[in-house]
Structure formats: C-alpha cells, structure tokens
Design a protein around this motif. Structure first.
Motif, PDB file in Angstrom:
ATOM      1  N   SER A   1      -1.888  -6.282   1.131  1.00 45.88           N
ATOM      2  CA  SER A   1      -3.111  -6.251   1.941  1.00 45.88           C
ATOM      3  C   SER A   1      -3.410  -4.860   2.484  1.00 45.88           C
ATOM      4  CB  SER A   1      -3.008  -7.257   3.093  1.00 45.88           C
ATOM      5  OG  SER A   1      -1.863  -7.002   3.891  1.00 45.88           O
TER       6      SER A   1
ATOM      7  N   TYR B   1      -5.235 -13.051  -0.821  1.00 48.90           N
ATOM      8  CA  TYR B   1      -5.677 -12.684   0.533  1.00 48.90           C
ATOM      9  C   TYR B   1      -7.133 -12.208   0.525  1.00 48.90           C
ATOM     10  CZ  TYR B   1      -5.705 -10.439   5.135  1.00 48.90           C
ATOM     11  OH  TYR B   1      -6.010 -10.084   6.414  1.00 48.90           O
ATOM     12  N   GLN B   2      -7.435 -11.208  -0.305  1.00 49.36           N
ATOM     13  CA  GLN B   2      -8.799 -10.689  -0.427  1.00 49.36           C
ATOM     14  C   GLN B   2      -9.140 -10.485  -1.895  1.00 49.36           C
ATOM     15  OE1 GLN B   2      -7.489  -7.321   1.985  1.00 49.36           O
ATOM     16  NE2 GLN B   2      -9.366  -7.471   3.168  1.00 49.36           N
ATOM     17  N   GLN B   3     -10.436 -10.640  -2.207  1.00 46.74           N
ATOM     18  CA  GLN B   3     -10.931 -10.324  -3.542  1.00 46.74           C
ATOM     19  C   GLN B   3     -12.252  -9.567  -3.407  1.00 46.74           C
ATOM     20  OE1 GLN B   3     -10.449 -13.371  -6.802  1.00 46.74           O
ATOM     21  NE2 GLN B   3     -10.198 -14.759  -5.059  1.00 46.74           N
TER      22      GLN B   3
ATOM     23  N   GLY C   1      -0.882 -19.773  -1.854  1.00 43.86           N
ATOM     24  CA  GLY C   1      -1.234 -18.944  -0.699  1.00 43.86           C
ATOM     25  C   GLY C   1      -1.126 -17.467  -0.966  1.00 43.86           C
TER      26      GLY C   1
ATOM     27  N   TRP D   1      -5.975  -2.475   0.316  1.00 44.98           N
ATOM     28  CA  TRP D   1      -7.381  -2.814   0.102  1.00 44.98           C
ATOM     29  C   TRP D   1      -8.256  -1.567   0.010  1.00 44.98           C
ATOM     30  CZ3 TRP D   1     -10.189  -6.768  -1.469  1.00 44.98           C
ATOM     31  CH2 TRP D   1     -11.553  -6.804  -1.185  1.00 44.98           C
TER      32      TRP D   1
ATOM     33  N   THR E   1      -5.947  -8.543  -3.218  1.00 46.33           N
ATOM     34  CA  THR E   1      -4.776  -8.224  -2.402  1.00 46.33           C
ATOM     35  C   THR E   1      -3.982  -9.485  -2.084  1.00 46.33           C
ATOM     36  OG1 THR E   1      -5.957  -8.372  -0.283  1.00 46.33           O
ATOM     37  CG2 THR E   1      -5.846  -6.202  -1.342  1.00 46.33           C
ATOM     38  N   ILE E   2      -2.721  -9.245  -1.772  1.00 46.46           N
ATOM     39  CA  ILE E   2      -1.732 -10.286  -1.501  1.00 46.46           C
ATOM     40  C   ILE E   2      -1.456 -10.274   0.007  1.00 46.46           C
ATOM     41  CG2 ILE E   2       0.553 -11.148  -2.163  1.00 46.46           C
ATOM     42  CD1 ILE E   2      -1.418 -10.620  -4.502  1.00 46.46           C
ATOM     43  N   PRO E   3      -1.259 -11.417   0.638  1.00 49.77           N
ATOM     44  CA  PRO E   3      -1.025 -11.417   2.089  1.00 49.77           C
ATOM     45  C   PRO E   3       0.304 -10.773   2.468  1.00 49.77           C
ATOM     46  CG  PRO E   3      -0.656 -13.605   1.188  1.00 49.77           C
ATOM     47  CD  PRO E   3      -1.243 -12.786   0.082  1.00 49.77           C
TER      48      PRO E   3
ATOM     49  N   GLU F   1      -4.072 -19.753  -5.415  1.00 52.52           N
ATOM     50  CA  GLU F   1      -4.622 -20.291  -4.168  1.00 52.52           C
ATOM     51  C   GLU F   1      -3.652 -21.308  -3.572  1.00 52.52           C
ATOM     52  OE1 GLU F   1      -7.168 -19.511  -2.421  1.00 52.52           O
ATOM     53  OE2 GLU F   1      -8.717 -18.606  -3.674  1.00 52.52           O
TER      54      GLU F   1
END
Length: 419
Positions: free
Chosen positions: A192, A14-16, A11, A195, A219-221, A8
């Motif tokens: 990302s 992105y999504q979980q 950064g 997803w 996911t990763i940004p 976190e």
C-alpha cells in the motif's frame, strides 16, 4: 471463481487504479505483470512476502510474472515510510544484495514453461542513464505539483527531503514504463505504501506511449496483527528469509505461534490452500482451538515454501523434541538451530569440570546448595540424559561436536555451554 474474486475473498486487494479495466483485460488476455523490491539489505523478511506471493497467484492463473530487484533504485532509497534521508550504500553492496534477494525470490516462482517468471534488475537500464536523458525524457513529464501531492513526499517536507529522494518516484516509474515497452507489462502490484510510485509509472506510460495504452496498478494491504503489534517482528527482531539470520526452526515457530485471531487471515494471505481447506481450518479454530490445526498447517506451508521439505522436517523434529524433552534424538545441526537463542555460558578453563561447579558458574542454579538439590532431585539433564550424581564430571564425551553441551533444568529451562 476468477482470480480477482479469489484475491477479494482473501482480502488481498487494497487499491486499484482501474478495477473494471483490469477485470476486462484479465478476462480476455494472459498478461505480464511485475512486483519489485529494493535491495537495501541482503535478505528479505516476511513483511516483503505478500506482494510476491500475490504475483505468484497470477502466475498460477496463467499470467507471466516479472520479478524486479532494484539495483538502481536501491542506490537512491525510497522515501516512503522514512522520516529522514536513507544512508546511501555502495554499488558493490547493492549488487551483492541483489544476488541474495534474487536467490530467495527464486524459491517462490516457476521460471520454466510458457509463463515462466522473468528476473530483472533495473540497474541494467537505469544504471548507465545520463542526467540529461533522465531530465529530458522522463523528468519533463512529471510536474512538481503532481509530486508534492504524493504522501511519500509531502510527509517529508517538514523534516526535509533531498532532490535525490524527491526524484525516486520518477526513477521507479521509469521501471514500469521500461517493462511496458520491452515486456508488454500491463500491471504493477506492490504494498500500500507503493501507490504513489505505481501511479507515477502509469503517468509516464500515458505520456510516453501511444494514445490508448492500457496499464494498471494494484496495491496489497498492510499486514497487521489483531493485538496491534507489528507483524513480522519477534523479541529477537525481524523474521528473515535468510536461514542464517532466522533459522528454519525459528521461522516455523513464528508461524505456529500465530494467535487464533490472526491465523485464518494469514492462511488466506500467505498460503495457496483452497477455500474449502481454509474454511475447514477456520472451523477447527472455533471448535478445537487447543489442537492448533490451523497454526500447524500455516507453519508447515510457509516453511516448506521458503526453506524446502527437508528444513520443514528438521523444524518439526526440533519442535517435538523440545516439547517432549527427548533432545538426544536430535542431530547436532538440529540442536544448533533449536538452542540458538537459549541462555549460554562460555567455558574457557580445563577439559573436565564438576557438574555442581558448572551449574553455579553458568547461573543455571543460584547456589551450590541449590545445585546439589537440583541434581539429586533429578532436575538436571545433560544432552537429554538425566544426571543424579553430584559427583558427575563433565568430560569430552559430553561435548557435542566438541562445541557445546545442552543442560536442562526442570522441564523447560535449557542452557547452552559453549567451548
């Protein structure tokens, strides 16, 4: 600080699919998790790095990474981010690419010890599957409406999508199910754009495994640059991990030229430096930006990780030599790296030639008059040695390994004469 708290802070998340569930699982157990890539080419580029480096962070925290190179999914092609059908490649090409990517990824992970990384190829379980098994055991569990709701598919409905690419998400979802069954894999991470494929895998696990089966997706940004231009691209194209495509020197230069506005974010994303080390470098960016300490650290960390200590030393040597003009201190191999993309001229006639003739023929000087002025004024150097005689003759002794000569005009303009 926990692993998730560190991610976190950097950064990276992105999504979980189930943030609380994953948090509880990681607090109780050491898990197996995976990240995959399709071998559509014979080299990864730096745009592929962040998910795999995140996988490495899990390994450093005691978890067991599974590195998947998709020999089967690579034969199909992910519709994600594509506006038209991908050109299909042969099995031989894909399997060659698999080996290339596996060797590059092997530099990132530790394959020894209790939580040593495992390298897998989904062609091993999907390549021999017959169509009836695919449709009955897996296609049956994924509804058309469910698939049409995914961005990767809905975005292609206007321009058209084949049944082959339409079913890609099921094929990749099958990977997660297989790894869950055979490796007790509880988490998939990816960019990302993955997803939809990750959630398809979770759906297959839910439908095929006993009630209460727990698995997660993260996911990763997308990595972006502050100026809006695309990350990982240079004037000469993508920045590859293959040293034959992007030399270690070019790789080093990409990172060292990072803008002040991006460098702290990239340190958090891509390096394994501690929070305090990154905080100190962030302070240096604010207080001493001209020293570029953060950029130098970023370039060193990334080049060492991907290409090793020796290649890093070469990159630093080349950088210092080009900055000072002392290129005679470089080895021939370092010169080839450093001058790979400078303007060049192919000399094909005779073994000896006058310096004035060469300067004009190679378009280093615009005319013979200017060439004579450049030489007499000391503006011309050959292989790092200043030349001041307009009667100078270039001979075999001026050829490095019999292949090239480096001419510099002024302080920074380099030219390569090839033979």
């Amino acid at each position: 600080m926990s692993l998730l708290q560190d991610l976190e802070w950097r950064g990276i998340i992105y999504q979980q699919t189930d943030a609380e569930g994953l948090k509880e699982t990681l607090q109780k157990d050491q898990i197996a998790l995976y990240c995959g890539v399709d071998p559509t080419g014979d080299s990864l580029h730096i745009g592929h790095l962040l998910p795999f480096l995140t996988l490495r962070r899990f390994q450093l925290a005691g978890h067991s990474p599974i590195v998947l190179v998709g020999g089967a999914t690579g034969l199909i092609g992910d519709p994600s981010g594509k506006s038209e059908e991908r050109k299909l490649q042969t099995i031989e090409t894909i399997q060659y690419n698999v080996k290339c990517l596996q060797s590059q990824l092997a530099r990132i992970f530790d394959f020894e010890g209790e939580n040593g990384a495992v390298m897998v190829n989904n062609y091993d379980w999907a390549g021999s599957m017959d169509i009836v098994t695919f449709l009955r055991d897996y296609g049956k569990h994924i509804g058309i409406n469910y698939m049409l709701a995914k961005d990767t598919i809905s975005s292609r409905l206007e321009t058209g999508i084949s049944f082959t690419e339409f079913t890609y998400t099921i094929l990749q979802g099958l990977d997660f199910l297989h790894l869950y069954e055979h490796h007790n894999c509880k988490l998939q991470i990816g960019g990302s754009d993955q997803w939809g494929n990750i959630t398809t895998g979770l759906e297959l696990i839910r439908k095929n495994m006993p009630e209460g089966a727990k698995a997660y997706g993260m996911t990763i940004p997308l990595v972006t640059k502050a100026d809006g231009t695309k990350f990982g691209k240079t004037e000469s194209g993508a920045v590859w991990l293959d040293p034959e495509k992007t030399s270690p020197y070019e790789f080093y230069q990409f990172w060292i030229n990072t803008a002040d506005a991006d460098v702290v974010k990239y340190l958090k994303f891509f390096t394994f430096l501690s929070h305090s080390e990154i905080d100190q470098l962030e302070q240096a960016v604010q207080e001493e930006p001209h020293l570029r300490k953060a950029q130098k650290t970023l370039a060193e960390e990334m080049t060492r990780l991907i290409h090793g200590e020796e290649a890093l030393k070469q990159a630093i040597n080349i950088t210092a030599a080009l900055f000072s003009g002392e290129i005679k201190n470089l080895t021939a191999a370092e010169m080839k790296q450093g001058f790979k993309d400078v303007p060049s001229y192919k000399h094909t006639t005779g073994d000896e030639f006058e310096i004035i003739e060469m300067l004009v023929a190679a378009k280093i000087s615009p005319s013979k008059r200017q060439a004579r002025e450049d030489v007499t004024n000391g503006a011309i150097s050959i292989n790092g040695e200043r030349i001041t005689s307009i009667d100078y003759i270039l001979t075999e002794k001026d050829k490095i390994e019999g292949e090239f000569t480096i001419i510099r005009r002024g302080k920074k303009k380099y030219f390569l004469i090839k033979y």
